[in-house]
Each structure stands twice: as structure tokens, then as C-alpha cells.
Design a protein around this motif. Structure first.
Motif, short mmCIF file in Angstrom:
data_model
loop_
_atom_site.label_atom_id
_atom_site.label_comp_id
_atom_site.label_asym_id
_atom_site.label_seq_id
_atom_site.Cartn_x
_atom_site.Cartn_y
_atom_site.Cartn_z
N GLN A 77 35.01 45.56 43.31
CA GLN A 77 35.83 45.98 42.16
C GLN A 77 37.30 45.66 42.39
O GLN A 77 38.05 45.49 41.44
CB GLN A 77 35.65 47.47 41.90
N GLN A 78 37.69 45.56 43.67
CA GLN A 78 39.08 45.20 43.95
C GLN A 78 39.36 43.76 43.53
O GLN A 78 40.45 43.45 43.04
CB GLN A 78 39.38 45.39 45.43
N GLU B 38 37.75 42.32 41.08
CA GLU B 38 37.79 42.39 39.62
C GLU B 38 39.13 42.95 39.15
O GLU B 38 39.69 42.48 38.15
CB GLU B 38 36.63 43.26 39.11
N ALA B 39 39.63 43.95 39.88
CA ALA B 39 40.92 44.53 39.50
C ALA B 39 42.01 43.46 39.60
O ALA B 39 42.87 43.36 38.72
CB ALA B 39 41.24 45.71 40.40
N ALA B 40 41.95 42.66 40.67
CA ALA B 40 42.95 41.60 40.83
C ALA B 40 42.83 40.57 39.70
O ALA B 40 43.84 40.14 39.14
CB ALA B 40 42.77 40.92 42.18
N ARG B 41 41.58 40.21 39.38
CA ARG B 41 41.38 39.25 38.27
C ARG B 41 41.91 39.83 36.96
O ARG B 41 42.52 39.14 36.16
CB ARG B 41 39.89 38.90 38.09
N GLY B 42 41.67 41.13 36.78
CA GLY B 42 42.17 41.82 35.58
C GLY B 42 43.69 41.85 35.54
O GLY B 42 44.28 41.95 34.46
N CYS B 43 44.32 41.76 36.71
CA CYS B 43 45.79 41.73 36.76
C CYS B 43 46.31 40.31 36.58
O CYS B 43 47.52 40.08 36.68
CB CYS B 43 46.28 42.27 38.10
N ALA C 280 42.79 36.07 44.06
CA ALA C 280 42.12 37.37 44.30
C ALA C 280 41.50 37.38 45.69
O ALA C 280 41.57 38.39 46.40
CB ALA C 280 41.05 37.60 43.24
#
Lengths: 296, 371
Positions: free
Chosen positions: A180-181, A183-188, A195
């Protein structure tokens, strides 16, 4: 003793057993180190302490040349097996067929070293013949000695042997990483490489560095496959084996073997301890604290 | 195509999904979903676990690729785009902070990716930390924060990017009840202040009611019903919604009479009348729902009022819940019904198990569900 029910003497007996086994495994290595400090080396009745064999190592041209080739191979293995292991570990996390994938990745380890070595030897020789025949058919000499036994073939043999280990060592660290980290980076706004490099790699680098150290040691220790695939140069383990079978190990060889054994053990021991400390640290980090400073 | 969820203006909806489907092998996680979410609102995707709400959210964020259908964000088809090329950002259930970065670096991560200057990043981080109530926490590492604080940092990390759509995947699920309530109000406050579109997934209906402008109920990979929290709670249209939201008592039966004002249903043990505009034919199977707080245990005088539906029941037990007390009664067909009363008004009621009683409700309070 975590449950508090275990008999204390049974617990101590367990530890005694473990230490005994470890001692049993390490005793021959310690004996080599012991011999390396004897003026008269192996088999002599007298023991006279000396450090001369250690100082003579650099004067032994065969030993130094073999160490040089062993070093080159180790660097080659590090540069290829670790990235391959890392890619495999990344793929493992995304595949649904995990058991099948791990079995395939570890399968080279199930093949005995001499069989794998001879199989590769035949394989490379056949490829070499086929490519040379193709070159002859075309009327060119470019393909002459395309895959002759030498550094490249020895390197391939070692890569096949070390990739499964590199994969497993990295996977152990990577299994604690939360996707999920990423994914969080991709989301940022990070792309896949950013990422990985900025978020995932800093958290798995211990595994990658451990893997580098591990494959280096494996490369230094590998003799059978390399002996069959190396062609015209010698590595340190090959020199040791050759000496042992023909004239007996020299004092310098005992000294060198002692150095390598101790360095390997200290290296691996440090990696295991650092990895365990880091793993516990990560577990603690992921345990959120009780609200220490209520904001509202 | 679905009607825009809560907008009357001409702007394209913030989110529009058309025929969206996602299969995992033979399992249909999402089945031809159509949904439209207007800009600037707080929409909650509410539903039971495994219903497909997180799959829908992850599809919107670009973390998984749809098997079928289209995703339009502000009118632009983004179905094939990765997360970093969408006008969305996401807050995860597990805090998903980068453990090797302090609060400041976590929050400023996206801005660094955008190659903003250090001064701009620092200013934006300060501003957003102040918005989420974390001033002075810049240098703390994630493991030095509580769960609630970690979630605020995650929220700040998303908000600082000033994207148009914020996706929240069960963001409060890992928090304790008190903190969850506080954070609900906080989220709503922040959303109203910055005015961007929030799409929030939860299985917790209290959370949904607290924060949502609009709620979409999702179950079995489909949108079951959409509406405002009040509509969903007070007038659920579908039987599933009535069963899932609030504490509705469902009684099933067959329609035996339809007239201009409503219909009459044969429940097997009584004929129950309900006022409804829904079309139902005589003989069709329907269900009526009555919220537990609208059912009363009647005494002699209550039952005389006009428009009250009365049925006999057997009293079972009383469950004290603090503010309210729940009384369980059994209808003649064996169905157990909950009757909820304010505890302070309940002191004089002394039902005993097995006692024959009459329960009732105003006919206009009963919902009718044909599907």
C-alpha cells in the motif's frame, strides 16, 4: 519460555543441544584456523605458533591469481544474480501462483552441483559447436569460440547457483514491506520507478545488501560447477581442492582458508543479527502508539 | 448513463462510471456499475464487506484495471491511466505512511515528485499540517504518532496535492470508536473548507450518516441504491437497503389489495396496510419495513388512534443500551421484531417474558419494498 510453562531444565537442554550442533559444525573450520598458525602445518607432531603463513600469502603467485579470478567472478555474480533475485522477488509478490513460482525459482538448488556443472558443460559445448558451424556455413569467423569455456561460462554457472539464494534473502525482507505504500506513492504522483526507488528500496535495502554479501560468499565457496566450466583459469576453491588431491595444502592455503572461513562467518553472522534487529525495529514502527497528544 | 448524483449545474460530474466491471478470475467483484458523482460533494460508498466498494474505489484511483466499462473523471476517460496520471489521490485504511520519512517528508512527497522548490514545499506542508491540526509535528517519525495522528498525516499528504478528487478507503476503520467520531467530524469540516470531491468507502453506517452528502449502497458488486443520508435512512427503496441501514423490521407477505393510497399485504398472521405510491400487483410478494424507533408497544389508548396498524405479539426481553432500550418481541409468524425506546421514557414499562402484547405503528411510517 514465552508461555512460562516450560520446564527450565528442558529449556536449558534445548539450548545446550543447539550450541553442541553449532560447535560440531564449526569444529573443522576452527581446526583449519588452528593449523594455519602452526609452523609445521597439517600432520606434524609438533605445534609451534607462527603467523608466517599469513604473511606469505601474497608471495604465492598461484594463490594470488586464483584470488583475483575468484574476486572477478564474485563481482560478476553480484552484478547479475542480485538484480535477478530482486526482480524475481518483485514478481513473486504480484503473482497469484506463489508456490509454483517459488518451486521453480529454487529448482536449481535441487540439482546436485556436479550434475548441474556437467549439464551446463555439455550445453555450452553444444551451443559453441552449433554457433561455430553456423559461422562456417556463413563463411565467417566471427563466431569462433563463441561460448568456449572460460570466465563467461563459469559466471553463468555461478549465477544459476546463486540466484535462488539472492531471491530468498531479498524476499524475506520484502515480505515485511506493505504494498500500500507503493500505491500511496503512486497516488501522490510517483511513477513506478520513483515509487520503487524512493519508497520501497529504502525499506528493503538491508535485504538487497545482505543478498550481495551472501552471493559473494557463495561465489567464493563454489568449486564443483566452476571447476567444470572455468576453462583455463583457477579460482581459490579450485586451487585448494587441487592441492588437497595432489600435493596437500600449503601453509599459505591453510592461512587463506582460515581467513575466508572467519570472514564468511563474521559476515553472515553480522547480516543475520542486523536483519533480525531491523525486522524487530520495523515491527515496532508499525505499532501505532496510543493517542499520546490528543489534538482536539 | 446514470443521472449525476447531486448536481443540477452543467459541469461534467467529478466521477462518472459507465458499465464498470471487474472480474477476479470467475468472481465478479463489480458488475456493470453506473454511477455519477457531482463535484464538490462528500459521497460515501456504503455496503457490507466483500460487496465491491473498495474495488470500485481502487478502480477510480487507477490501482486496478477494469474488466469492462469506462471511468470518466471531470468528463475525461481515464480508464487506462495509471494512478499518477489521474486527478485523484487516496487515503488508505492501513496508514501507509512511509516509515523512513518524517511527517514533513511524508506530506511533501508528492510535491517533491512535482519538482516544487523546497520553499514552496515547506510552505505548503506548514499550511496543510495546520489544516489537519498537526502543527509542530513536522519532524516526528510515523512510529512516534498515534493511529489518529498517522491518519491525519496521510490525509495531509493527499490534500497538499490539491487534486480534485480524494478517495478514502475505510480511513477510520483502524481507529477506536471515540477517535472515529472525532475524525468523522474533522473530515467533514475539512471537506467543506476546501470544497473538493471526497469519495469515502465504509461499512460503518453511522460513519456514513455523519459525513455523507450522498450515500451509494453497494452490495454483490452492484449499486443497490443512492440517495441522501436522510432518504436512505428514512425511506429506503430497496429491501436490501432497509435491512442493511438502520434497524428496520421487515415483514414479508403477498399483496391482497391495491388502492389509490396504498396497499394491503397478507402477512400470514394479519392483514397489514401501508401507504405507498409504489406499483405492486395483487398476488406479488413484497416486504414492508418499519424502523425500530417507529414501532410502539401499545396500551389500550394508543390503539384507538386513526391510521395505526396493530398486531399481536409476544414479549421476549429487554436490552438496555444506554440512551435507548431495545425490546424484543415475537410476531405470530415467529419473526422477531425490535422496538426501541428512549431509556428515560421507558422507566415505567415493565414487560415480562412471554407476556401477550400489542405492537403497532403509524401506517405512513411503513416502507414498502417490491424488490
Amino acid at each position: 519460555m514465552q508461555d512460562g510453562f516450560m520446564n527450565i531444565w528442558l529449556y536449558r537442554l534445548g539450548w545446550t543441544y543447539v550450541l553442541f550442533i553449532v560447535f560440531l559444525l564449526l569444529a573443522p573450520v576452527l581446526y583449519i584456523v588452528y593449523i594455519s598458525f602452526n609452523e609445521y602445518t597439517f600432520g606434524a607432531r609438533i605445534y609451534e605458533f607462527t603467523t608466517d603463513w599469513y604473511t606469505l600469502i601474497l608471495a604465492d603467485k598461484i594463490l594470488v591469481a586464483s584470488l583475483k579470478w575468484t574476486g572477478f567472478l564474485a563481482v560478476g555474480v553480484m552484478a547479475t544474480a542480485v538484480p535477478m533475485g530482486l526482480l524475481a522477488a518483485k514478481f513473486y509478490k504480484s503473482t497469484r501462483h506463489k508456490v509454483a513460482f517459488v518451486t521453480l525459482m529454487l529448482s536449481p538448488l535441487f540439482v546436485p552441483a556436479d550434475i548441474m556443472g556437467s549439464a551446463l558443460l555439455i550445453y555450452f559445448k553444444n551451443i559453441n559447436h552449433a554457433v561455430e558451424a553456423f559461422g562456417a556455413f556463413l563463411g565467417v569467423t566471427w563466431f569462433h569460440g563463441f561460448l568456449q569455456l572460460g570466465f563467461t561460462t563459469a559466471l553463468i554457472g555461478q549465477i544459476i547457483y546463486t540466484v535462488p539464494y539472492a531471491f530468498i534473502v531479498i524476499l524475506i525482507t520484502m515480505s515485511r514491506y506493505r504494498d500500500q505504500q507503493t500505491e500511496a506513492a503512486r497516488g501522490c504522483g510517483a511513477n513506478a520507478w520513483q515509487a520503487f526507488w524512493q519508497v520501497e528500496f529504502p525499506q528493503i535495502k538491508v535485504g538487497v545488501f545482505s543478498s550481495l554479501a551472501f552471493v559473494t560468499i557463495l561465489s567464493f565457496n563454489e568449486a564443483t560447477r566452476t571447476a567444470l566450466l572455468k576453462g583455463g583459469f583457477d579460482t581459490f576453491p579450485n586451487v585448494l581442492v587441487s592441492q588437497m588431491l595432489n600435493i596437500g595444502m600449503s601453509g599459505e592455503s591453510y592461512a587463506m582458508a582460515g581467513i575466508m572461513a572467519v570472514v564468511s562467518m563474521v559476515f553472515i553472522g553480522s547480516i543475520i543479527i542486523i536483519t533480525l534487529i531491523r525486522a524487530r525495529g520495523i515491527e515496532r514502527k508499525f505499532q501505532p502508539k496510543a493517542e499520546p497528544n490528543p489534538i482536539n | 448513463m446514470a443521472e449525476p448524483f447531486s448536481s443540477t449545474n452543467t459541469e461534467p460530474p467529478a466521477v462518472e462510471v459507465v458499465g464498470l466491471g471487474k472480474n477476479y478470475g470467475p468472481v465478479k467483484a463489480l458488475d456493470s456499475v453506473n454511477l455519477s458523482i457531482a463535484q464538490g460533494g462528500y459521497t460515501v460508498l456504503l455496503g457490507p464487506s466483500g460487496g465491491g466498494k473498495t474495488t470500485l474505489l481502487r478502480l477510480l484511483g487507477g490501482f486496478i484495471r477494469p474488466t469492462a466499462g469506462k471511468i470518466l473523471l471531470h468528463g475525461r476517460d481515464v480508464s487506462g491511466l495509471p494512478p499518477n496520471q489521474r486527478p485523484t489521490t487516496m487515503v488508505f485504511q492501513s496508514y501507509a505512511l512511509f516509515p523512513h520519512m518524517n511527517v514533513e517528508k511524508n506530506v511533501g512527497y508528492g510535491l517533491k515528485i512535482q519538482k516544487k522548490t523546497k520553499t514552496d514545499i515547506a510552505a505548503s506542508v506548514e499550511r496543510i499540517l495546520s489544516l489537519v491540526g498537526l502543527e509542530g509535528y513536522n519532524k516526528r517519525m510515523p512510529h512516534e504518532l498515534s493511529g489518529g495522528q498517522q491518519q491525519r498525516v496521510q490525509l495531509a499528504r493527499s490534500l497538499v496535492l490539491e487534486r480534485d478528487i480524494l478517495l478514502l478507503d475505510e480511513p477510520l476503520a483502524a481507529l477506536d470508536a471515540k477517535l472515529r467520531k472525532d475524525m468523522c467530524i474533522e473530515l467533514k469540516r475539512i471537506q467543506e473548507k476546501i470544497g473538493i470531491t471526497f469519495v469515502h468507502v465504509t461499512h460503518n453506517q453511522e460513519e456514513a450518516m455523519t459525513i455523507a452528502d450522498r450515500i451509494a449502497i453497494i452490495a454483490d458488486g452492484k449499486i443497490v441504491e443512492e440517495g441522501s443520508p436522510r432518504e436512505i435512512y428514512e425511506r429506503p427503496q430497496r429491501k436490501f437497503t432497509a435491512a442493511f441501514v438502520g434497524e428496520n423490521n421487515l415483514i414479508e407477505g403477498k399483496v391482497i389489495n391495491v388502492n389509490g393510497d396504498g396497499l394491503t399485504m397478507d402477512a400470514g398472521f394479519a392483514e397489514l396496510a401501508a401507504i405507498t405510491k409504489k406499483q405492486a400487483s395483487v398476488g406479488s410478494e413484497i416486504a414492508i419495513s418499519i424502523r425500530s424507533e417507529l414501532i410502539r408497544i401499545l396500551d389500550g389508548n394508543d390503539g384507538q388512534a386513526e391510521g395505526v396498524q396493530k398486531i399481536p405479539a409476544t414479549y421476549l426481553e429487554e436490552v438496555y443500551l444506554g440512551l435507548t432500550t431495545m425490546h424484543l418481541v415475537r410476531l405470530p409468524n415467529g419473526v422477531e421484531v425490535a422496538v426501541r425506546r428512549i431509556s428515560d421514557d421507558d422507566a415505567d414499562f415493565g414487560g415480562t417474558a412471554g407476556q401477550e402484547i400489542i405492537v403497532g405503528w403509524n401506517r405512513e411510517d411503513a416502507g414498502v419494498h417490491t424488490d
